[in-house]
Scaffold this active site. Structure first.
Site: not given
Length: 511
Positions: A124, A163, A223
């Protein structure tokens, strides 16, 4: 795809497999329980929670919610930080924002029996995540990444994953991924953009493919929502383009969760109604419900339905906009029936309980419920003056870990407090006053209570000047009739627990 699943050899820990799956990606404010359950209904194999910050989760208490049939992780201020249920237990991955191995382990152990896996957010790019060294900030600190992941892999029984976003060069990305693989994680999610890139930038499928070829653990490609994934058939195309084991989607699912449906997309109106049913059934916060529905509406948010949704303030009003009034009433009635049955079996949780020498009740001060001129503290003060008693005295403590407050009020030699913690000293004192007033059967100034006959000090003095012989207004006949010594809480043996927990500061005050 199902045939592939049956024949695959996959690295698993526990019962969760990360190969050949389609997953709902973690999304802030979107990945709450209603959206996760809806995604599972439509065909998602794994659903990720929104990013949950370790320092907040570490303060939570695990609470079994028998009314909703959920497990809630409740913060000291009574907010539900994470809610889950049996239906998703084998499919939900809790994503954590952390930069500290020890704190991450505390949270992981807190939730590990209620989730299928633990994921660490390392991708993030938003400030709320990176400013604490979390999210994409970890990408520049591979030693800390290894420390966090090794601690979790060795410390919990459930699969651990992470992630990431790609790094400026392919070599750097592959090197990092190999170090991550060495920690023993079960899978790695790769968002194919740099941390400075945004959805408008194309996803780098070639980099994800190179990563997939460099490691043996499952790689979950992420994505592709904007350009590549618009329907269920596109999952397989994105998987092939990236060479990844699996695919996770965020925005495509946020816009229409039925993207997971192999039979094809459903109309957004139908999807929103199904989402709303879950929101009502599991008592989702109305503002979160509205936010998620607005994401599905997208450009239609300015339509008549969108405007009605935007003006709604409660789940009931949202249901009216979607013609689900009867469903709302039926569900609320079912929940109330369950609630009543639980209270009948266990006794009324609002009944006062004697804890040592302190009478306690579960009371929270909600300012909007006391809109009048006089607060509960003022009601109690005025009553003490009328009865010629000493003014109520408040002793307030502050808890160190979250700076929440709890107060004890002493009235005529007896002590009263709420079992709940408040966000401010003033609110804590008001809650204690409410407990005292309710135990004594006195008015507290709540909405709908009606006129109590209370006259404030200034008004009383003005009244004396105008009519010196006229008696002060009283609090009410019920208060005069009830002896102060009466206490509805029967004495019982103290548990021995201190009413002032460790790590608190003491603050005493009068009204």
């Amino acid at each position: 795809m199902m045939a592939n699943k049956e024949n695959m050899t996959a690295r698993t820990v526990g019962s969760l497999c990360f190969r050949n799956i389609n997953a709902l990606a973690p999304m802030v404010r979107v990945g709450t329980l209603p959206m996760r359950l809806l995604a599972l209904d439509y065909g998602a194999d794994i659903v990720y929670s929104e990013e949950l910050i370790d320092i907040k989760m570490a303060q939570c208490q695990r609470v079994v919610n028998e009314v909703l049939e959920t497990v809630d992780f409740v913060a000291p201020d009574e907010r539900v930080m994470f809610r889950t249920c049996k239906k998703e237990k084998e499919h939900v991955v809790l994503q954590m924002g952390t930069a500290d191995p020890d704190r991450a382990l505390i949270v992981a152990r807190l939730v590990e029996n209620d989730v299928a896996a633990i994921d660490i957010n390392m991708g993030c790019p938003k400030e709320y995540s990176t400013k604490g060294g979390m999210g994409a900030a970890l990408l520049s600190n591979p030693d800390q990444i290894e420390a966090i992941l090794r601690t979790l892999v060795n410390g919990v029984s459930k699969p651990v994953t992470c992630k990431i976003r790609i790094l400026p060069t392919l070599e750097e990305t592959v090197s990092l991924v190999k170090r991550i693989e060495g920690t023993g994680v079960s899978a790695i999610g790769v968002h194919g953009r740099l941390k400075d890139e945004r959805p408008r930038h194309p996803v780098h499928c070639d980099v994800i493919k190179a990563v997939s070829q460099s490691v043996s653990i499952p790689v979950i490609a992420n994505g592709g929502s904007l350009d590549l994934i618009k329907a269920h058939a596109d999952f397989e195309e994105f998987r092939k383009a990236t060479g990844a084991s699996s695919v996770m989607v965020a925005r495509a699912a946020m816009w229409n969760p039925s993207v997971f449906r192999s039979q094809g997309l459903l109309a957004v109106e139908e999807v929103m109604k199904e989402y709303l049913k879950y929101a009502v059934r599991y008592d989702n916060h109305a503002f979160n419900t509205k936010y998620c529905l607005c994401q599905i509406l997208r450009e239609k948010v300015e339509s008549p339905l969108g405007k009605q949704l935007l003006s709604a303030q409660t789940n009931e009003e949202i249901c009216e906009a979607y013609g689900l009034q009867e469903y709302y009433k039926k569900t609320q009635a079912e929940l109330q029936t369950r609630r009543d049955a639980i209270q009948t079996n266990r006794g009324d949780p609002n009944h006062p309980v004697l804890d040592g020498d302190v009478t306690t009740m579960r009371v929270k001060f909600e300012r909007r419920e006391y809109p009048g001129e006089f607060s509960p503290k003022m009601f109690l003060l005025e009553w003490s003056r009328k009865e010629n008693l000493e003014q109520p005295a408040y002793e307030t403590i502050q808890r160190s870990q979250d700076r929440a407050f709890q107060s004890i009020v002493t009235m005529a030699g007896k002590k009263y407090r709420s079992t709940l913690w408040e966000k401010s000293k003033k609110f804590a004192e008001q809650a204690a006053a409410i407990v005292c007033l309710r135990v004594l059967g006195l008015p507290e100034g709540r909405v709908g209570e009606g006129h109590s006959g209370l006259v404030g000090k200034r008004k009383r003095e003005e009244k004396r000047k105008d009519s010196p012989n006229e008696e002060d207004a009283t609090v009410g006949c019920e208060a005069r009739k009830r002896p102060l010594s009466e206490n509805p809480a029967e004495p019982r043996a103290s548990s021995g627990a201190s009413t002032l927990p460790n790590g608190v500061t003491h603050k005493a005050s009068a009204v």
